[in-house]
Scaffold this active site. Structure first.
Site, PDB file in Angstrom:
ATOM      1  N   SER A  79       0.839  -1.347  -0.015  1.00  0.00           N
ATOM      2  CA  SER A  79      -0.124  -0.134  -0.051  1.00  0.00           C
ATOM      3  C   SER A  79       0.832   1.003  -0.237  1.00  0.00           C
ATOM      4  CB  SER A  79      -1.101  -0.144   0.995  1.00  0.00           C
ATOM      5  OG  SER A  79      -1.746  -1.062   0.967  1.00  0.00           O
ATOM      6  N   GLN A 187       0.149  -9.557  -5.904  1.00  0.00           N
ATOM      7  CA  GLN A 187      -0.335 -10.672  -6.181  1.00  0.00           C
ATOM      8  C   GLN A 187       0.361 -11.683  -7.062  1.00  0.00           C
ATOM      9  OE1 GLN A 187      -2.417 -12.337  -4.331  1.00  0.00           O
ATOM     10  NE2 GLN A 187      -3.270 -10.595  -3.031  1.00  0.00           N
ATOM     11  N   CYS A 332      -8.447  -6.622   2.645  1.00  0.00           N
ATOM     12  CA  CYS A 332      -8.796  -5.240   3.295  1.00  0.00           C
ATOM     13  C   CYS A 332     -10.079  -4.790   3.340  1.00  0.00           C
ATOM     14  CB  CYS A 332      -8.154  -4.126   2.476  1.00  0.00           C
ATOM     15  SG  CYS A 332      -6.384  -4.642   2.241  1.00  0.00           S
TER      16      CYS A 332
END
Length: 397
Positions: A79, A187, A332
């Protein structure tokens, strides 16, 4: 007693024994500050640079030398890396009259919320739609590029439905038009081969806890020649680009984890794909189910289905009682009652999106785990549908 199956590896993975072993000396005796000139500090800096080299190798980056600018910066996670890349690129290009950003409707919220923040600052963002399989094309990107486009940011692989985007093609389009290209590869790392040079990737974000390193460590790759403004000001760490005393234990662990994840990507993908395909084959014949994402262009360990007449939260809690850890959306937002923006983005109606189930595998899963899921899941779906007024309306329609 029920089996225990951890099938939420897209949310986070367990720390591998190798990573933990590598970290321990830096959590005990190796506590020196890497910015210090005494021996303990020098030892910490050497360990940090060795980890940096491992990241560079995994991403196809030319190895750094004293005369070669550092392109790998350690962050607190994916993030932060996304924020730094997107906000930094936007603020870098704005004085040149470039205040337009291109992304997609189903990015991770670390990207979408960052873009929303920039919109409040006067930037314009184009959110490209995706196909019902969750794919965007290089042609879409090229058509959206304008003279004032500063940045294209498109995730390498979707965290919920696992679709893998045509990153090299998008990178080529961006290079041809002189537009910066960032990809959130959180990912993708360890699941697909990545070469930032060959794929024309200017900036890339990754996170350690998706590849069996600890939480709280990530990387921003930023191609040499791109001088992003600092996101965090303070000390002179990371060549003056990212302030804060370095977390050497986590950095060392990330180096070990990324080296292991990328050592044999074809072999790792084959194992995970076999489990994925067996699970898809077992679930697909069930009544009123939908595989979300592309059947071919998807991550090897990702399965995402929607079950009509089933509520996702009830599904997760029932599976948890049977020893299965899964997800109904991205980690999240797992506490949210709103349907996944990813599933809405590929065209699912709210009722179907609410009944989604994501199962994601890692190196520690086995075919026995798949078999157990297939053993209990049909009964769970049947029981939940039997209690659902929505299912009754669906079947009578």
């Amino acid at each position: 007693m029920n089996r225990f199956v951890y099938a939420d590896n897209a949310a986070t993975t367990q720390i591998s024994p190798e990573v933990l072993e590598a970290m321990m000396p830096w959590l005990t005796d190796g506590y020196g500050n890497a910015s210090s000139i005494y021996k303990k500090g020098r030892e910490a800096r050497i360990a940090m640079e060795e980890a940096r080299h491992k990241v560079e190798k995994a991403l196809g980056i030319p190895q750094s030398r004293p005369d070669y600018p550092v392109e790998v910066y350690f962050t607190s996670g994916g993030s932060e890396a996304d924020n730094w890349a997107i906000k930094g690129a936007a603020h870098l290009m704005a004085p040149k009259g470039k205040k337009h950003i291109i992304t997609t409707v189903f990015e991770h919220h670390a990207v979408l919320h960052t873009c929303a923040t920039l919109e409040k600052e006067g930037f314009e963002v184009t959110y490209l739609p995706v196909s019902d399989k969750g794919l965007v094309t290089a042609e879409q990107v090229e058509q959206a590029i304008r003279p004032d486009t500063a940045l294209v940011t498109i995730m390498y692989a979707n965290n919920e439905i696992g679709t893998i985007q045509p990153i090299a093609e998008i990178g080529a389009v961006c290079k041809r038009h002189g537009v910066l290209f960032h990809t959130d590869a959180v990912q993708a790392v360890g699941n697909v081969p990545i070469n930032v040079v060959e794929q024309n990737i200017d900036m890339l974000s990754l996170s350690g806890h998706k590849i069996h390193a600890q939480k709280g460590i990530g990387v921003l790759y930023c191609r040499k020649g791109i001088r992003l403004p600092n996101l965090i000001d303070g000390g002179a760490q990371e060549r003056g680009r990212r302030a804060g005393t370095e977390n050497i234990a986590a950095i060392v662990g990330l180096g070990v984890a990324i080296e292991a994840a990328c050592a044999d990507i074809p072999g790792r993908a084959a194992k995970l794909s076999a489990m994925r395909d067996r699970l898809i084959e077992g679930i697909s014949p069930m009544e009123r189910v939908r595989l979300n994402g592309d059947a071919v262009r998807r991550l090897p360990g990702n399965v995402n289905f929607s079950f009509e007449g089933v509520e996702g939260e009830a599904l997760l809690l029932t599976l948890d009682a049977l020893g299965i850890c899964a997800s109904s959306g991205s980690a999240c937002t797992s506490g949210s009652l709103d349907p996944s923006h990813v599933l809405l983005g590929i065209g699912l109606v709210h009722e179907v999106a609410h009944g989604s189930l994501r199962l994601t595998f890692s190196d520690y899963n086995t075919m026995e785990d798949v078999d157990y899921i297939l053993e209990v899941l049909p009964g769970v779906i049947s029981r939940l549908r039997a209690m659902s007024p929505l299912w009754e309306r669906i079947t009578k329609a």
